[in-house]
Design a protein around this motif. Structure first.
Motif, PDB file in Angstrom:
ATOM      1  N   ILE A 188       1.455  -1.030   0.049  1.00 28.25           N
ATOM      2  CA  ILE A 188       0.144   0.398  -0.642  1.00 28.25           C
ATOM      3  C   ILE A 188       1.129   1.102  -0.053  1.00 28.25           C
ATOM      4  O   ILE A 188       0.791   2.453  -0.915  1.00 28.25           O
ATOM      5  N   ARG A 189       1.858   1.784   1.108  1.00 27.82           N
ATOM      6  CA  ARG A 189       2.659   2.417   0.859  1.00 27.82           C
ATOM      7  C   ARG A 189       3.089   2.720  -0.467  1.00 27.82           C
ATOM      8  O   ARG A 189       3.156   3.956  -1.056  1.00 27.82           O
ATOM      9  N   GLN A 190       4.226   2.064  -1.026  1.00 28.32           N
ATOM     10  CA  GLN A 190       4.374   1.987  -2.628  1.00 28.32           C
ATOM     11  C   GLN A 190       3.611   2.408  -3.272  1.00 28.32           C
ATOM     12  O   GLN A 190       3.707   3.302  -4.084  1.00 28.32           O
ATOM     13  N   ALA A 191       2.217   1.823  -3.413  1.00 29.81           N
ATOM     14  CA  ALA A 191       1.479   2.040  -3.991  1.00 29.81           C
ATOM     15  C   ALA A 191       0.776   3.610  -4.423  1.00 29.81           C
ATOM     16  O   ALA A 191       0.856   4.113  -5.279  1.00 29.81           O
ATOM     17  N   TYR A 192       0.891   4.243  -2.890  1.00 33.57           N
ATOM     18  CA  TYR A 192       0.210   5.541  -2.132  1.00 33.57           C
ATOM     19  C   TYR A 192       1.234   6.409  -3.482  1.00 33.57           C
ATOM     20  O   TYR A 192       0.903   7.519  -3.462  1.00 33.57           O
ATOM     21  N   ARG A 193       2.688   5.880  -2.993  1.00 34.38           N
ATOM     22  CA  ARG A 193       3.620   7.417  -3.595  1.00 34.38           C
ATOM     23  C   ARG A 193       3.795   6.712  -4.971  1.00 34.38           C
ATOM     24  O   ARG A 193       3.563   8.200  -5.833  1.00 34.38           O
ATOM     25  N   LYS A 194       3.379   5.927  -5.957  1.00 34.79           N
ATOM     26  CA  LYS A 194       3.370   6.044  -7.277  1.00 34.79           C
ATOM     27  C   LYS A 194       2.585   6.431  -7.217  1.00 34.79           C
ATOM     28  O   LYS A 194       2.308   7.455  -9.029  1.00 34.79           O
ATOM     29  N   ILE A 195       1.423   6.804  -7.130  1.00 32.22           N
ATOM     30  CA  ILE A 195      -0.124   6.763  -7.315  1.00 32.22           C
ATOM     31  C   ILE A 195      -0.033   8.727  -6.088  1.00 32.22           C
ATOM     32  O   ILE A 195      -1.269   9.487  -7.009  1.00 32.22           O
ATOM     33  N   ASP A 196       0.486   9.162  -5.638  1.00 32.02           N
ATOM     34  CA  ASP A 196       0.735  10.013  -4.856  1.00 32.02           C
ATOM     35  C   ASP A 196      -0.537  10.391  -4.731  1.00 32.02           C
ATOM     36  O   ASP A 196      -1.352  12.081  -4.502  1.00 32.02           O
ATOM     37  N   VAL A 197      -0.708   9.604  -3.745  1.00 36.14           N
ATOM     38  CA  VAL A 197      -1.995   9.819  -2.617  1.00 36.14           C
ATOM     39  C   VAL A 197      -1.467   9.271  -1.523  1.00 36.14           C
ATOM     40  O   VAL A 197      -0.161   8.767  -0.911  1.00 36.14           O
ATOM     41  N   GLU A 198      -1.850  10.156  -0.041  1.00 38.70           N
ATOM     42  CA  GLU A 198      -1.770   9.754   1.201  1.00 38.70           C
ATOM     43  C   GLU A 198      -2.252   9.368   1.933  1.00 38.70           C
ATOM     44  O   GLU A 198      -1.990   8.181   2.797  1.00 38.70           O
ATOM     45  N   ARG A 199      -3.718   9.287   1.585  1.00 39.65           N
ATOM     46  CA  ARG A 199      -5.048   8.950   2.845  1.00 39.65           C
ATOM     47  C   ARG A 199      -5.534   7.792   1.362  1.00 39.65           C
ATOM     48  O   ARG A 199      -5.735   7.661   0.559  1.00 39.65           O
ATOM     49  N   ARG A 200      -6.739   6.436   2.586  1.00 38.77           N
ATOM     50  CA  ARG A 200      -7.141   5.637   2.600  1.00 38.77           C
ATOM     51  C   ARG A 200      -8.240   6.217   0.921  1.00 38.77           C
ATOM     52  O   ARG A 200      -8.161   5.182  -0.273  1.00 38.77           O
ATOM     53  N   THR A 201      -8.763   7.090   1.739  1.00 41.70           N
ATOM     54  CA  THR A 201     -10.129   7.783   0.614  1.00 41.70           C
ATOM     55  C   THR A 201      -9.675   8.630  -0.655  1.00 41.70           C
ATOM     56  O   THR A 201     -10.425   8.753  -1.455  1.00 41.70           O
ATOM     57  N   GLN A 202      -8.397   8.721  -0.585  1.00 41.69           N
ATOM     58  CA  GLN A 202      -8.112   9.354  -1.884  1.00 41.69           C
ATOM     59  C   GLN A 202      -7.703   8.327  -2.877  1.00 41.69           C
ATOM     60  O   GLN A 202      -7.708   8.268  -3.955  1.00 41.69           O
ATOM     61  N   ALA A 203      -7.741   7.248  -2.097  1.00 38.27           N
ATOM     62  CA  ALA A 203      -6.652   5.792  -2.542  1.00 38.27           C
ATOM     63  C   ALA A 203      -8.421   5.464  -3.444  1.00 38.27           C
ATOM     64  O   ALA A 203      -7.919   4.972  -4.648  1.00 38.27           O
ATOM     65  N   VAL A 204      -9.508   5.513  -2.480  1.00 35.26           N
ATOM     66  CA  VAL A 204     -10.259   5.170  -3.487  1.00 35.26           C
ATOM     67  C   VAL A 204     -10.883   5.976  -4.250  1.00 35.26           C
ATOM     68  O   VAL A 204     -10.986   5.685  -5.627  1.00 35.26           O
TER      69      VAL A 204
END
Length: 221
Positions: A188-204
């Motif tokens: 999750i941390r690696q994916a968040y960095r690649k899509i430039d988000v910090e929170r789960r709601t942003q990832a959703v």
């Protein structure tokens, strides 16, 4: 009711049923007297209750029952395993279940003769139908989203982002993929960095915008 025992006869095509009733009532001979059908026909005025099984009744038994009812003033009572809604429409209203204990049967027949109560046939109650379990979120087959951020995701990171967008918790994702919680968090941390988000709601929101799941299947966490 007088102190004399209730006199009962059973019209049933099966000898086993007659023998079983005789065995069931043997300890209550001071309160109930069971006589065979021929004895009942010979002395109809002595009979108080005529038990009969209406299910699968033969012509002979039906004839014996009619003769008893014509000759005696006894109360005809259904004695059956079948629930009320499975009995023939011509069956008598008084009903005694073959599942009753000896004590229950004796008391019920005494009540019928004394007029204290006439049991009605039980109705069959269908088993409750359980509501179907909710279907899991309809996930699309993960495909590499367009754009520089999506192109850098590994297949595993994309898979985990898809499950996050569908509303699964880290624990549920780990169970589904057979991975430990720590491994899930690392992906999750690696994916968040690649899509430039910090929170789960942003990832959703990112997953929905990039078509990882249908909008009505996504759950913001």
């Amino acid at each position: 009711m007088s102190n004399s025992p209730v006199t009962v006869t059973l019209v049933d095509d099966h000898d086993l049923a007659v023998a079983g009733l005789e065995c069931l009532l043997k300890n209550y001979d001071s309160r109930v007297r069971l006589v065979d059908v021929r004895t009942a026909l010979a002395h109809p005025d002595e009979v108080d209750v005529v038990l009969y099984e209406p299910m699968g009744q033969s012509a002979f038994s039906a004839s014996m029952l009619r003769n008893l009812q014509a000759a005696a003033e006894a109360q005809a009572v259904v004695f059956s395993w079948a629930p009320g809604d499975q009995l023939p429409t011509t069956a008598a209203t008084p009903y005694l279940s073959k599942a009753m204990t000896a004590a229950q049967l004796v008391v019920a027949m005494e009540d019928i003769v004394s007029g204290r109560g006439v049991p009605a046939p039980p109705q069959h109650t269908p088993a409750p139908v359980e509501a179907p379990a909710p279907e899991p979120a309809q996930l699309r087959t993960p495909t590499q989203p367009s754009g520089p951020a999506g192109s850098r995701l590994t297949p595993r990171e994309l898979e985990i982002l898809t499950l996050i967008t569908a509303g699964l918790t880290n624990g549920e994702i780990g169970e589904q993929l057979g991975l430990s919680i720590n491994s899930i968090k690392t992906y999750i941390r690696q994916a968040y960095r690649k899509i430039d988000v910090e929170r789960r709601t942003q990832a959703v929101a990112w997953g929905m915008a990039n078509g990882l799941v249908d909008e009505d299947a996504a759950v913001a966490v």
